[in-house]
Design an enzyme around this catalytic site. Structure first.
Site, PDB file in Angstrom:
ATOM      1  NE  ARG A   5      30.730  63.392 -22.619  1.00 53.53           N
ATOM      2  CZ  ARG A   5      32.169  63.361 -22.767  1.00 53.53           C
ATOM      3  NH1 ARG A   5      32.790  64.062 -23.720  1.00 53.53           N
ATOM      4  NH2 ARG A   5      32.870  62.730 -21.873  1.00 53.53           N
ATOM      5  CE  LYS A   8       7.960  61.260 -23.686  1.00 57.89           C
ATOM      6  NZ  LYS A   8       6.607  60.746 -22.977  1.00 57.89           N
ATOM      7  CD  GLU A  25      -0.031  56.167 -29.686  1.00 58.70           C
ATOM      8  OE1 GLU A  25      -0.432  56.970 -29.235  1.00 58.70           O
ATOM      9  OE2 GLU A  25       0.757  55.134 -29.106  1.00 58.70           O
ATOM     10  CE  LYS A  59       4.995  63.451 -29.637  1.00 58.88           C
ATOM     11  NZ  LYS A  59       5.666  62.102 -29.576  1.00 58.88           N
ATOM     12  CD  GLU A  86       5.896  62.545 -20.130  1.00 63.53           C
ATOM     13  OE1 GLU A  86       6.101  62.410 -21.131  1.00 63.53           O
ATOM     14  OE2 GLU A  86       5.477  61.942 -19.228  1.00 63.53           O
ATOM     15  NE  ARG A 106       6.678  64.438 -25.299  1.00 62.30           N
ATOM     16  CZ  ARG A 106       7.732  64.486 -25.905  1.00 62.30           C
ATOM     17  NH1 ARG A 106       8.690  65.459 -25.969  1.00 62.30           N
ATOM     18  NH2 ARG A 106       7.829  63.650 -26.806  1.00 62.30           N
ATOM     19  CG  ASN A 149       3.104  59.148 -21.562  1.00 64.05           C
ATOM     20  OD1 ASN A 149       3.593  58.479 -22.525  1.00 64.05           O
ATOM     21  ND2 ASN A 149       3.564  60.194 -20.884  1.00 64.05           N
ATOM     22  CG  HIS A 165       0.547  55.143 -23.736  1.00 62.09           C
ATOM     23  ND1 HIS A 165      -0.377  55.749 -24.333  1.00 62.09           N
ATOM     24  CD2 HIS A 165       1.650  54.707 -24.609  1.00 62.09           C
ATOM     25  CE1 HIS A 165       0.122  56.076 -25.644  1.00 62.09           C
ATOM     26  NE2 HIS A 165       1.045  55.401 -26.142  1.00 62.09           N
ATOM     27  CG  HIS A 175       3.743  51.744 -21.934  1.00 69.50           C
ATOM     28  ND1 HIS A 175       4.197  52.591 -21.787  1.00 69.50           N
ATOM     29  CD2 HIS A 175       3.869  51.432 -23.328  1.00 69.50           C
ATOM     30  CE1 HIS A 175       4.692  53.463 -22.802  1.00 69.50           C
ATOM     31  NE2 HIS A 175       4.534  52.633 -23.850  1.00 69.50           N
ATOM     32  CG  HIS A 214       2.575  50.915 -28.821  1.00 68.25           C
ATOM     33  ND1 HIS A 214       3.033  50.973 -27.459  1.00 68.25           N
ATOM     34  CD2 HIS A 214       2.074  52.204 -28.978  1.00 68.25           C
ATOM     35  CE1 HIS A 214       2.851  52.334 -27.013  1.00 68.25           C
ATOM     36  NE2 HIS A 214       2.276  53.034 -27.931  1.00 68.25           N
TER      37      HIS A 214
HETATM   38  N1  GLY Z   1       4.661  59.474 -27.323  1.00 65.85           N
HETATM   39  C1  GLY Z   1       4.490  60.281 -26.240  1.00 65.85           C
HETATM   40  C2  GLY Z   1       5.338  61.488 -26.107  1.00 65.85           C
HETATM   41  O1  GLY Z   1       5.844  61.455 -27.203  1.00 65.85           O
HETATM   42  O2  GLY Z   1       5.059  62.142 -25.359  1.00 65.85           O
END
Ligand code: GLY
Length: 349
Positions: free
Chosen positions: A117, A139, A181, A221, A231, A235, A239, A242, A246, A261
């Site tokens: 946990r 994340k 990025e 960031k 998010e 947030r 993205n 992406h 992605h 990436h």
């Molecule tokens: N890499 C995008 C974020 O951390 O929200």
């Protein structure tokens, strides 16, 4: 000299590891340290780590030699990591140290956050991509059924230690990948950083002094994550690029010529940007032109339909608005997505 980046979520130290990590570890008093690395960071970066750990798991070693790291970001790899943690008898006062790029950080963090946990973990990113983005903000997760980061959790690391010295071990293509990025952060929140990037010569990444650029990029960031850690809103702007990026990354991962990436995100930003003329100049200055076969389109669209940001059956992208740190949602349909790829002559028959 090491600086502490202001962020309410978790400590971030930027500078030589030896100046911050040993002292921080002494203060915490963990029962043991379990290292997760990949085969490159185990060889190139682990010897420079000012902390030794008896127990380690190396992603991508022997049985997986030659397999791209991103394809190892899966639940079976997690099972192998949890198994190693069990065999090392890690208790809940142990610390997991993730030494590597985004794959090690996301997957190692996920394994730590779920083992018994949850045990503490720290991120020691060794790629530009992980230093500026992936290691910060909690994340964590793995790819699932071909969809990027489809299974995971939000959980802050106990701390992040960023030492730009590791960037000296990176191949040029990997450095360029992370640079996408940095460009993203400049576009969404820091016009002065964007001007600095525009003035950088194309072949200059290897010779760049990253400390200042990283501090600026990370500040964008952390400002967004502090405001919206899970998010629920802004947030999503992190993205940017992406939704299409992605899909491209997942699609090309199954081919003989995967995109990194950052290469995928660079194309994604170009396609998602409301006004991309200035951006196109910079992206095409640093990144090679890549053709996407038209035959890939049905698969690419299916991947976009799996994107985590979608809501009520709509594929949608978060794009920067006129003011820094502002965004709007743009709905995407197949014709629109196809048109966006065609716009910069990226599709080929
Ligand atoms: N890499 C995008 C974020 O951390 O929200």
């Amino acid at each position: 000299m090491t600086q502490r980046i202001p962020f309410s979520g978790h400590p971030i130290f930027l500078g030589p590891l030896a100046e911050s990590l040993p002292g921080w570890l002494d203060e915490q008093g963990y029962s043991s340290v379990f290292l997760i690395a990949d085969k490159n960071t185990n060889r190139l970066c682990r010897p420079a780590l000012p902390v030794q750990s008896a127990e380690a798991f190396v992603v991508g070693e022997t049985a997986h030699a030659g397999i791209p790291m991103e394809t190892l970001k899966t639940l079976p790899s997690c099972e192998a990591i949890w198994q190693a943690m069990f065999e090392a008898r890690l208790d809940r006062k142990a610390l997991v140290v993730n030494l590597g790029g985004g794959v090690v950080g996301d997957m190692g963090g996920f394994c730590a956050a779920t083992y018994k946990r949850g045990v503490d973990f720290i991120q020691i990113p060794t790629t530009l991509l992980a230093m500026t983005d992936a290691a910060i903000g909690g994340k964590l997760g793995v790819d699932f059924q071909g969809a990027k980061n489809a299974v995971g959790v939000f959980q802050y690391p106990a701390a992040v230690f960023i030492d730009p010295v590791f960037l000296k071990t990176l191949p040029a293509r990997e450095l360029r990948s992370g640079f996408a990025e940095v460009i993203k952060h400049a576009l969404i929140g820091d016009r002065a950083l964007w001007k600095k990037i525009q003035s950088m010569p194309a072949g200059s990444l290897a010779a760049t002094n990253w400390g200042g650029l990283l501090a600026d990029s990370i500040a964008v960031k952390t400002k967004i994550v502090a405001e919206d850690p899970r998010e629920a809103g802004i947030r999503a702007l992190l993205n940017f690029g992406h939704t299409i990026g992605h899909a491209l990354e997942s699609y090309f991962l199954k081919t003989a010529e995967p995109l990194t990436h950052g290469e995928a995100v660079a194309i994604g930003m170009l396609c998602e940007c409301p006004d991309a003329a200035e951006l196109a100049e910079t992206i095409l200055h640093f990144f090679p032109h890549r053709h996407i076969p038209e035959t890939a389109f049905p698969d690419l669209w299916k991947l976009m339909e799996q994107d985590k940001k979608n809501a009520s059956g709509t594929v949608r992208m978060a794009v920067p608005d006129a003011e820094p740190f502002s965004m709007r949602w743009v709905a995407l349909n197949p014709a629109e997505a196809f048109g966006r790829l065609q716009r910069y002559n990226l599709l080929s028959k």
